[in-house]
Motif scaffolding. Structure first.
Motif: not given
Length: 476
Positions: A52-56, A104-105, A110-113, A119-121
């Protein structure tokens, strides 16, 4: 192998049960594989919040240390088949529900996925033509039917009121006992508020996109007003949270708009709302339990001073009250540097950099006169004083969430009467998403540096000019 090929296909649709099962098993397998490789081969810690922490760092891959580049490259290579399966199944699930494929984006956010997966489930697939009518509505659905107004104003008012109450309550939950200012609060909560508000408003009748965006934005605004009115937060902190909070609330409202016309979506509104209501507190509680490590950042600010390094050194080790009036940032309540004192000389001496909210305690570690002064920081004052009409409020993030760990002054001679002075601070902030809050903290620390360096520059140049006049020389 033929049975496994169904996971990699892009055509057709997939049911919510199969999608949920593959998602849970796939994530469990991938997480344990990543953790095994990270700990056994690379001797590094790996936890759930690393996803969830973007690998910047990847954005600057070529400048990474070799060990870090190999580590990130290995994880990325292992992730490719999982990404393929996840994206392919998500595309097929969106097709089954009747939602736009471009959603699909959200698989990569992170987190929202995680919320997107839930929701899709939950949402049903489109019923085929000629399918049997749906069963009678259950008790919870009848309650929604009865209490959510049909009127265009009533449904919007109820949506905004419910989400405002949920938002304020969730912030109170996040900041109580062991405070957490993370992705659950700043990412999950605003998105869920926007989603819930648009689902309530469009429960009986699908609403326009503009209306869904307006209702979701109004919900976020009302949460901020409630936090300010109840003395939970001050104005400046709310202003800093507005960009990320408003954007994610509007995105949540847009997703709610897209869900409205889906066949059977209205019947799933209670379940969808329950997922959205519990999502942010669930993530907050997970962050509270797992305590993800805060990244270490460095901020460096420099100034060229028309004085020799020896003169500059005397002025930076200790200085009297800064005469320059505080600018707008410090007048809003950000801790403002005022003076510096020191007890002792050389390594082991203790410097106190005094701010409007208290003093940083800075034991000297390197005393390389007149080139480098380096110190650790053993005590941090509150980062700001909240702007509020109330006498005094103390949100937990004022202390212990923006923490300076060490600093240094580096002096480089550019000639007999010119010195480059660089001030650096290494700090951590325990707020997520880290890269968003880093924009604010870097900006604030730069302004603090600039105020101190300008004062040192002014005093050093005055001292140098006075010395030149006393010796009968020309002022450079």
């Amino acid at each position: 192998m033929k049975q496994l090929s169904i996971l990699f296909r892009w055509d057709g649709t997939v049911g919510r049960g199969f999608y949920a099962l593959v998602g849970v098993i796939g994530f469990a397998f991938k997480h344990n594989l990543d953790r095994l490789v990270a700990t056994v081969i690379f001797h590094r810690r790996w936890g759930i919040f690393n996803y969830w922490i973007p690998p910047v760092q990847v954005l600057h891959f070529s400048s990474l240390p070799r060990a870090d580049a190999i580590f990130l490259g290995s994880l990325l290579a292992m992730a490719l088949p999982f990404i393929w399966v996840g994206v392919a199944l998500t595309v097929r699930r969106l097709r089954a529900i009747g939602l736009p494929i471009w959603l699909v984006v959200l698989f990569f956010v992170p987190a929202l996925n995680l919320l997107f997966f839930l929701l899709l489930s939950t949402l049903p697939s489109r019923a085929p033509k000629g399918a049997a009518p749906p069963p009678a509505r259950d008790r919870l659905e009848r309650i929604f039917d009865r209490y959510i107004p049909h009127h265009i104003v009533g449904s919007a008012a109820l949506a905004v009121l419910i989400t405002a109450i949920l938002g304020v309550a969730t912030v109170g939950f996040a900041t109580s006992q062991m405070p957490v200012y993370g992705v659950g609060l700043y990412v999950g909560l605003p998105f869920c508020l926007g989603l819930i508000s648009s689902l309530i408003d469009g429960y009986h009748h699908p609403r326009s996109l503009l209306r869904c965006l307006a209702v979701s934005a109004l919900s976020a605004v009302l949460v901020g007003v409630g936090l300010f009115a109840l003395a939970i937060e001050g104005a400046f902190c709310l202003i800093m949270a507005v960009p990320i909070g408003m954007i994610l609330a509007v995105v949540g409202g847009a997703v709610g708009y897209l869900i409205q016309p889906v066949s059977g979506a209205a019947r799933q509104t209670p379940a969808t709302m329950l997922i959205a209501i519990l999502f942010a507190p669930g993530v907050i509680q997970a962050e509270r339990a797992l305590k993800p490590e805060a990244p270490l950042y460095q901020v460096t600010t420099s100034v060229v001073i028309h004085a020799p390094a020896e003169t500059v050194w005397r002025e930076l080790v200790t200085f009297n009250d800064i005469d320059e009036p505080p600018d707008w940032l410090f007048r809003l309540g950000i801790a403002c540097p005022t003076r510096a004192t020191i007890a002792g000389r050389g390594p082991g001496a203790v410097r106190h950099c005094v701010f409007s909210t208290g003093a940083f305690v800075e034991p000297i570690e390197v005393w390389d006169e007149p080139r480098r002064l380096a110190f650790s920081v053993t005590s941090n004052p509150p980062s700001m004083t909240e702007w509020t009409p109330y006498e005094n409020i103390q949100p937990p993030h004022l202390e212990g969430f923006l923490v300076s760990e060490r600093g240094q002054f580096l002096l480089t001679s550019l000639g007999p009467h010119q010195t480059l002075l660089e001030g650096s601070t290494w700090y951590r902030h325990h707020m997520q998403p880290a890269e968003y809050w880093r924009l604010w903290s870097d900006f604030i620390i730069h302004r603090i540096h600039e105020r101190v360096l300008r004062h040192i520059q002014l005093r050093a140049e005055r001292s140098n000019a006075a010395g030149e006049l006393k010796n009968g020389g020309a002022i450079p």
